[in-house]
Write a protein that holds these residues in place. Structure first.
Motif, mmCIF file in Angstrom:
data_model
loop_
_atom_site.group_PDB
_atom_site.id
_atom_site.type_symbol
_atom_site.label_atom_id
_atom_site.label_comp_id
_atom_site.label_asym_id
_atom_site.label_seq_id
_atom_site.Cartn_x
_atom_site.Cartn_y
_atom_site.Cartn_z
ATOM 1 N N GLU A 142 -40.976 38.440 27.995
ATOM 2 C CA GLU A 142 -39.860 39.507 27.846
ATOM 3 C C GLU A 142 -38.934 38.981 26.790
ATOM 4 O O GLU A 142 -38.322 39.704 26.048
ATOM 5 C CB GLU A 142 -39.028 39.183 29.222
ATOM 6 N N SER A 143 -38.971 37.824 26.486
ATOM 7 C CA SER A 143 -38.204 37.075 25.240
ATOM 8 C C SER A 143 -38.759 37.619 23.988
ATOM 9 O O SER A 143 -37.479 37.745 23.034
ATOM 10 C CB SER A 143 -38.620 35.592 25.239
ATOM 11 N N ALA A 144 -39.810 38.308 23.849
ATOM 12 C CA ALA A 144 -40.031 38.995 22.410
ATOM 13 C C ALA A 144 -39.030 40.098 22.277
ATOM 14 O O ALA A 144 -38.808 40.521 21.070
ATOM 15 C CB ALA A 144 -41.603 39.509 22.377
ATOM 16 N N LEU A 145 -38.566 40.685 23.309
ATOM 17 C CA LEU A 145 -37.477 41.790 23.056
ATOM 18 C C LEU A 145 -35.977 41.407 22.599
ATOM 19 O O LEU A 145 -35.347 42.239 22.154
ATOM 20 C CB LEU A 145 -37.529 42.575 24.340
ATOM 21 N N TYR A 146 -35.759 39.841 22.918
ATOM 22 C CA TYR A 146 -34.395 39.704 22.769
ATOM 23 C C TYR A 146 -34.115 38.597 21.672
ATOM 24 O O TYR A 146 -33.307 38.367 21.055
ATOM 25 C CB TYR A 146 -33.816 39.163 23.983
ATOM 26 N N ARG A 147 -35.246 37.653 21.455
ATOM 27 C CA ARG A 147 -35.068 36.674 20.604
ATOM 28 C C ARG A 147 -34.960 37.386 19.476
ATOM 29 O O ARG A 147 -35.839 38.090 18.953
ATOM 30 C CB ARG A 147 -36.238 35.806 20.559
ATOM 31 N N VAL A 148 -34.107 36.936 18.356
ATOM 32 C CA VAL A 148 -33.822 37.606 17.185
ATOM 33 C C VAL A 148 -34.870 36.928 15.749
ATOM 34 O O VAL A 148 -34.383 35.853 15.695
ATOM 35 C CB VAL A 148 -32.157 37.614 16.696
ATOM 36 N N VAL A 149 -35.606 37.828 15.625
ATOM 37 C CA VAL A 149 -36.539 37.470 14.430
ATOM 38 C C VAL A 149 -35.880 38.189 13.235
ATOM 39 O O VAL A 149 -35.767 39.570 13.060
ATOM 40 C CB VAL A 149 -37.912 38.032 14.706
ATOM 41 N N GLY A 150 -35.372 37.340 12.144
ATOM 42 C CA GLY A 150 -35.036 37.942 11.099
ATOM 43 C C GLY A 150 -33.478 38.407 11.364
ATOM 44 O O GLY A 150 -32.503 37.729 10.691
ATOM 45 N N SER A 151 -32.981 39.254 12.147
ATOM 46 C CA SER A 151 -31.979 39.931 12.200
ATOM 47 C C SER A 151 -32.050 40.942 13.419
ATOM 48 O O SER A 151 -33.012 41.420 13.702
ATOM 49 C CB SER A 151 -31.074 40.601 11.105
ATOM 50 N N ARG A 179 -42.245 39.640 7.523
ATOM 51 C CA ARG A 179 -41.559 38.967 6.556
ATOM 52 C C ARG A 179 -40.703 37.735 6.960
ATOM 53 O O ARG A 179 -40.706 36.728 6.607
ATOM 54 C CB ARG A 179 -40.782 39.506 5.354
ATOM 55 N N ALA A 180 -39.983 38.163 7.940
ATOM 56 C CA ALA A 180 -39.060 37.018 8.630
ATOM 57 C C ALA A 180 -39.877 36.029 9.456
ATOM 58 O O ALA A 180 -39.286 34.727 9.241
ATOM 59 C CB ALA A 180 -38.300 37.840 9.636
ATOM 60 N N ILE A 181 -40.980 36.261 9.659
ATOM 61 C CA ILE A 181 -41.739 35.182 10.461
ATOM 62 C C ILE A 181 -42.295 34.434 9.657
ATOM 63 O O ILE A 181 -42.457 33.118 9.672
ATOM 64 C CB ILE A 181 -42.973 35.859 11.407
ATOM 65 N N PHE A 182 -42.850 34.996 8.279
ATOM 66 C CA PHE A 182 -43.445 34.251 7.251
ATOM 67 C C PHE A 182 -42.434 33.183 6.778
ATOM 68 O O PHE A 182 -42.532 32.175 6.004
ATOM 69 C CB PHE A 182 -44.470 34.848 6.200
ATOM 70 N N GLU A 183 -41.235 33.717 6.344
ATOM 71 C CA GLU A 183 -40.151 33.034 5.780
ATOM 72 C C GLU A 183 -39.718 31.855 6.555
ATOM 73 O O GLU A 183 -39.621 30.682 6.026
ATOM 74 C CB GLU A 183 -38.980 34.004 5.363
ATOM 75 N N ALA A 184 -39.603 32.181 7.920
ATOM 76 C CA ALA A 184 -39.396 30.843 8.672
ATOM 77 C C ALA A 184 -40.684 30.017 8.869
ATOM 78 O O ALA A 184 -40.217 28.601 9.056
ATOM 79 C CB ALA A 184 -39.042 31.525 10.177
ATOM 80 N N ALA A 185 -41.778 30.166 8.752
ATOM 81 C CA ALA A 185 -42.838 29.175 8.711
ATOM 82 C C ALA A 185 -43.053 28.844 7.243
ATOM 83 O O ALA A 185 -44.000 27.664 7.121
ATOM 84 C CB ALA A 185 -44.257 29.935 9.037
ATOM 85 N N ASN A 186 -42.548 29.080 6.249
ATOM 86 C CA ASN A 186 -42.918 28.895 5.024
ATOM 87 C C ASN A 186 -42.661 27.335 4.637
ATOM 88 O O ASN A 186 -43.450 26.745 3.945
ATOM 89 C CB ASN A 186 -42.165 29.650 3.897
ATOM 90 N N PRO A 187 -41.425 26.810 5.258
ATOM 91 C CA PRO A 187 -41.220 25.343 4.868
ATOM 92 C C PRO A 187 -42.565 24.445 5.546
ATOM 93 O O PRO A 187 -42.883 23.267 4.889
ATOM 94 C CB PRO A 187 -40.103 25.156 5.607
#
Length: 285
Positions: free
Chosen positions: A168-177, A126-134
């Motif tokens: 490795e960035s997938a583990l640390y970049r904050v998606v959503g919260s 949901r966080a990914i889709f919310e960020a992409a929605n615009p």
């Protein structure tokens, strides 16, 4: 509107369901009008469904199925058609071929800097889709629901072999919260306990083959009776490739990439460390 060629598989399935309905109706000794009266529907609607030009709603499909004694077979076919049509709307045109390939794959090898769709939690997706929605628009909840439904490939009796290499960035970049990330990392750790799911990490200090800095996501798919395929996506576009020469380039890239990644056990430990140290306030420990 998707090209006619892209809709052929769905049209074929809808036509098959229509023919089955016609055969079942006749075997039950019913005219189109008599069947329509039982549902109730118009006779023209029944005619359209039998020609494969109309797709009944879930409720209507079940009522028709019951009326002709199809034991759920027709309702299941129309469910697949409706879901396919929904995916045509929810996903960009270049992803349609991938969705079909994903459903029939026996092995998928993935690389990206985000957790792959079928391993995502609802909150992460949901966080990914919310960020992409615009940029892309669309109904976020419908997209989340469809993504969760695609997880069936991991849960079926003969699940797909799913091997994911994560930057490795997938583990640390904050998606959503941080809370969303904690739940996602916890889910990944649970999935990693399954014999057919593997996560491996490409550390920050390792390079990628060919000097590539970023290529978005790539997925190599093995399917019964077909050549290996590769799907690549950069966010704004993508493609499903099946030509051996094109697939060969991505296969070589992935094979070389595997030489740089951490082994499964060390990758699992890094997943756990990222959850406990970087997303420290989560409640999923």
């Amino acid at each position: 509107m998707p090209a006619a060629k892209e809709l052929d598989p769905l049209r074929s399935l809808s036509t098959l369901a229509g023919k089955m309905l016609r055969n079942r109706r006749r075997a039950a000794g019913l005219t189109q009008q008599q069947l329509a009266d039982r549902i109730p529907l118009s006779q023209s609607m029944i005619a359209g469904i039998e020609l494969g030009k109309q797709v009944p709603s879930a409720q209507t499909a079940q009522a028709i199925d019951d009326a002709v004694g199809a034991a759920g077979e027709l309702a299941a076919l129309w469910h697949h058609v409706r879901r396919g049509l929904q995916q045509r709307v929810l996903y960009p045109v270049w992803a349609h071929g991938y969705l079909e390939a994903e459903a029939e794959a026996t092995r998928i090898q993935h690389f990206a800097n985000l957790f792959p769709g079928v391993t995502q939690t609802e909150e992460y997706a949901r966080a990914i889709f919310e960020a992409a929605n615009p940029l892309f628009g669309g109904d976020i909840e419908e997209k989340v629901e469809d993504r969760m439904a695609r997880k069936v490939i991991l849960d079926r009796p003969d699940p797909v072999w799913f091997w994911s290499i994560l930057d490795e960035s997938a583990l640390y970049r904050v998606v959503g919260s941080h809370q969303v990330m904690c739940a996602q990392l916890t889910h990944a750790l649970e999935l990693a306990e399954r014999p057919r799911v593997t996560f491996r990490i490409l550390p920050y200090d390792r390079g990628m083959p060919g000097g590539v800095v970023s290529i978005g996501a790539i997925l190599l798919l093995s399917r019964p009776g077909k050549n290996e395929a590769v799907y690549w996506e950069s966010g704004l576009n993508g493609a499903l490739l099946e030509t051996p020469s094109e697939v060969g380039v991505y296969r070589a890239f992935y094979d070389h990439l595997e030489l740089e990644v951490l082994p499964p056990k060390a990758s699992t430990e890094l997943l756990r460390k990222a959850r406990e140290e970087h997303h420290a306030h989560c409640t999923h420990h």
